[in-house]
Motif scaffolding. Structure first.
Motif, PDB file in Angstrom:
ATOM      1  N   LYS A 167       8.333 -24.909 -25.039  1.00 29.67           N
ATOM      2  CA  LYS A 167       7.160 -24.920 -24.155  1.00 29.67           C
ATOM      3  C   LYS A 167       7.003 -26.249 -23.417  1.00 29.67           C
ATOM      4  N   VAL A 168       7.648 -27.311 -23.920  1.00 30.24           N
ATOM      5  CA  VAL A 168       7.543 -28.611 -23.241  1.00 30.24           C
ATOM      6  C   VAL A 168       8.875 -29.020 -22.619  1.00 30.24           C
ATOM      7  N   GLY A 169       9.833 -28.094 -22.593  1.00 30.18           N
ATOM      8  CA  GLY A 169      11.107 -28.384 -21.938  1.00 30.18           C
ATOM      9  C   GLY A 169      12.195 -28.907 -22.852  1.00 30.18           C
ATOM     10  N   ILE A 170      12.006 -28.797 -24.160  1.00 25.74           N
ATOM     11  CA  ILE A 170      13.047 -29.214 -25.104  1.00 25.74           C
ATOM     12  C   ILE A 170      13.797 -27.960 -25.539  1.00 25.74           C
ATOM     13  N   ARG A 171      15.033 -27.843 -25.088  1.00 31.43           N
ATOM     14  CA  ARG A 171      15.839 -26.645 -25.327  1.00 31.43           C
ATOM     15  C   ARG A 171      16.686 -26.855 -26.587  1.00 31.43           C
ATOM     16  N   VAL A 172      16.294 -26.186 -27.658  1.00 33.30           N
ATOM     17  CA  VAL A 172      16.913 -26.404 -28.966  1.00 33.30           C
ATOM     18  C   VAL A 172      17.939 -25.322 -29.272  1.00 33.30           C
ATOM     19  N   SER A 173      19.116 -25.748 -29.717  1.00 31.77           N
ATOM     20  CA  SER A 173      20.094 -24.827 -30.295  1.00 31.77           C
ATOM     21  C   SER A 173      20.174 -25.123 -31.787  1.00 31.77           C
ATOM     22  N   ILE A 174      20.365 -24.085 -32.583  1.00 31.97           N
ATOM     23  CA  ILE A 174      20.353 -24.223 -34.044  1.00 31.97           C
ATOM     24  C   ILE A 174      21.762 -24.028 -34.588  1.00 31.97           C
ATOM     25  N   LYS A 175      22.208 -24.986 -35.376  1.00 35.40           N
ATOM     26  CA  LYS A 175      23.537 -24.937 -35.986  1.00 35.40           C
ATOM     27  C   LYS A 175      23.367 -24.890 -37.502  1.00 35.40           C
ATOM     28  N   VAL A 176      23.812 -23.801 -38.128  1.00 44.07           N
ATOM     29  CA  VAL A 176      23.663 -23.628 -39.578  1.00 44.07           C
ATOM     30  C   VAL A 176      24.874 -24.216 -40.300  1.00 44.07           C
ATOM     31  N   LEU A 177      24.603 -25.094 -41.267  1.00 45.82           N
ATOM     32  CA  LEU A 177      25.654 -25.722 -42.062  1.00 45.82           C
ATOM     33  C   LEU A 177      25.563 -25.264 -43.508  1.00 45.82           C
ATOM     34  N   GLU A 178      26.695 -25.227 -44.191  1.00 44.05           N
ATOM     35  CA  GLU A 178      26.681 -25.031 -45.640  1.00 44.05           C
ATOM     36  C   GLU A 178      26.020 -26.252 -46.279  1.00 44.05           C
TER      37      GLU A 178
END
Length: 462
Positions: A330-341
């Motif tokens: 909503k404030v322009g921070i584009r997050v990608s999520i990376k799942v780690l063991e």
């Protein structure tokens, strides 16, 4: 799974395993109260720079070796030399054997706080004959109430140590710990009788109670937070870190993800804990998306920014990361999520090979000043970007001088306030409430304030 049974290589959440096989020089009760451990008494010099400890007699390690001052000296000196405890014990200048049952520690500065430190992993004493063994990470040899008997992927098993100095107090024959990354699977294991107890999430509370389980819960010193690597160009900007602070609706996250039990917070320490800054407990002014956008513009990021969140395999942290992802968008921070063991996550945080991690952080173990050392001081174990602020080091020294929390509170409060104003490298979300559910007939395990577990107190009946 445990990262390592070698205290030099263990991770912050490993004490749940270490506490079964090892004991520390000083014992901390689940309430946080300090009691005798492998040391029955201790005394600081007038200037709090020398600590003399008298050791418990008649204590044997699992391999038959006897606990003595030489064993204590060898463990402490090994921890100072390499591994995860180097910064924890950096202030320790010298370890001297005074008598077979007495050891003297000399510190570079007044260090009353070390009583708490020696109640944690730095106070663990490993059998001298096993300390340098290459298989110590998987074959621990301590003085604890249980011995490790099996370490398989997905399950760890311990049996009662009959040679323990207080073996009569342990009434269970052993402990088996199956490991599940998925919280619903854990609770189902208890409901079906496969397990006797499990940690649970707040959203599972009603289900556990409806199934007739005994639920224990209490605040502790852990928090859900975003750990930032300030060597990443965008995260090196104080204005952007502040933007992250103001972009999060903590009240919404607490209500919708944690049934209101995860206390919204912009500081690492929870209400009721001496290091908590009371003036910062009202977080309502810290949710301001418009202010977050202005701060991003000041950071030269008015068109937005891409950010990666590394997160562990546990379902609950992935859900939290997704909630934060939606709010930050909503404030322009584009997050990608990376799942780690899990092991990848531990290694990434230790080596600084991450952008931003969403996870549980321990702010009170072994002492709240260690959180400052690890996250806010250049060279800290979890400060890969070298975040630092003028004057914080002097305030930390002041906060560590006394044993008394009343004398330590003011400099700690000043540290927390200054770091918040500067754009913190750790963005708190909420303070966690510990919850666990047990089948009927299982009693005796108390919620721990600082992550100290005592399974020897567990009682079981049919």
């Amino acid at each position: 799974m445990p990262t390592s049974f070698d205290p030099r290589k263990s991770a912050p959440l490993d004490p749940v395993y270490l506490s079964l096989v090892y004991e520390s020089l000083i014992r901390r009760m689940p309430s946080g109260e300090i009691k005798p451990g492998l040391a029955t008494e201790w005394q600081f010099s007038d200037d709090n720079k020398v600590l003399t400890l008298k050791l418990r007699q008649g204590v044997k390690f699992h391999n038959g070796e006897e606990l003595n001052a030489e064993a204590v000296k060898k463990s402490l000196e090994a921890y100072k030399k390499s591994g995860a405890l180097v910064t924890t014990l950096a202030v320790l200048d010298k370890v001297e054997v005074v008598a077979p049952d007495e050891v003297k520690l000399t510190f570079a500065h007044p260090s009353g706080y070390m009583v708490n430190v020696l109640a944690g992993e730095a106070g663990i004493v490993v059998a001298p004959g096993a300390l340098d063994a290459p298989d110590l990470p998987t074959k621990p040899v301590g003085t604890g109430p249980f011995e490790l008997t099996s370490l398989q992927q997905g399950k760890i098993t311990f049996k009662k140590f009959e040679g323990h100095w207080n073996a009569a107090a342990t009434t269970i024959a052993g402990v088996e710990m199956p490991v599940f990354n998925d919280e619903p699977t854990r609770l189902r294991a208890v409901k079906s009788g496969q397990a006797d107890g499990s940690t649970i999430t707040p959203n599972q509370l009603k289900e556990a109670e409806a199934a007739g389980m005994t639920v224990i819960q209490a605040p502790n010193t852990t928090l859900n937070a975003i750990l930032l690597n300030t060597s990443v160009p965008a995260l090196a900007k104080p204005e952007f870190r502040k933007a992250l602070l103001y972009a999060i609706d903590r009240e919404s996250i607490s209500k919708n993800l944690y049934a209101g039990t995860c206390s919204p917070s912009v500081q690492p320490f929870q209400k009721g804990f001496w290091a908590n800054v009371p003036q910062l407990n009202d977080v309502s002014s810290y949710y301001d998306p418009e202010k977050a956008k202005k701060l991003m513009a000041e950071a030269g990021l008015k068109d937005g920014v891409d950010l990666t969140f590394e997160v562990g395999p546990n379902t609950s942290y992935q859900v939290l990361a997704q909630a934060l992802q939606a709010q930050l968008a909503k404030v322009g921070i584009r997050v990608s999520i990376k799942v780690l063991e899990f092991q990848q996550m531990v290694t990434a945080r230790r080596n600084g090979q991450f952008t931003a991690t969403v996870s549980l952080l321990q702010a009170g173990r072994p002492d709240p000043s260690q959180f400052v050392q690890d996250f806010y001081i250049k060279g800290g174990a979890y400060n890969p970007g070298g975040f630092s602020l003028a004057g914080i080091g002097d305030l930390l020294t002041e906060a560590r001088a006394s044993e008394e929390s009343t004398a330590r509170a003011e400099p700690m409060h000043e540290i927390v306030t200054k770091v918040l104003e500067a754009g913190p490298p750790v963005i708190p979300v909420c303070g966690v409430t510990y919850m666990a559910a047990f089948r009927k007939g299982v009693t005796g395990l108390e919620p721990s304030v600082v992550g100290d577990y005592d399974f020897a107190t567990v009682k079981m009946s049919k």
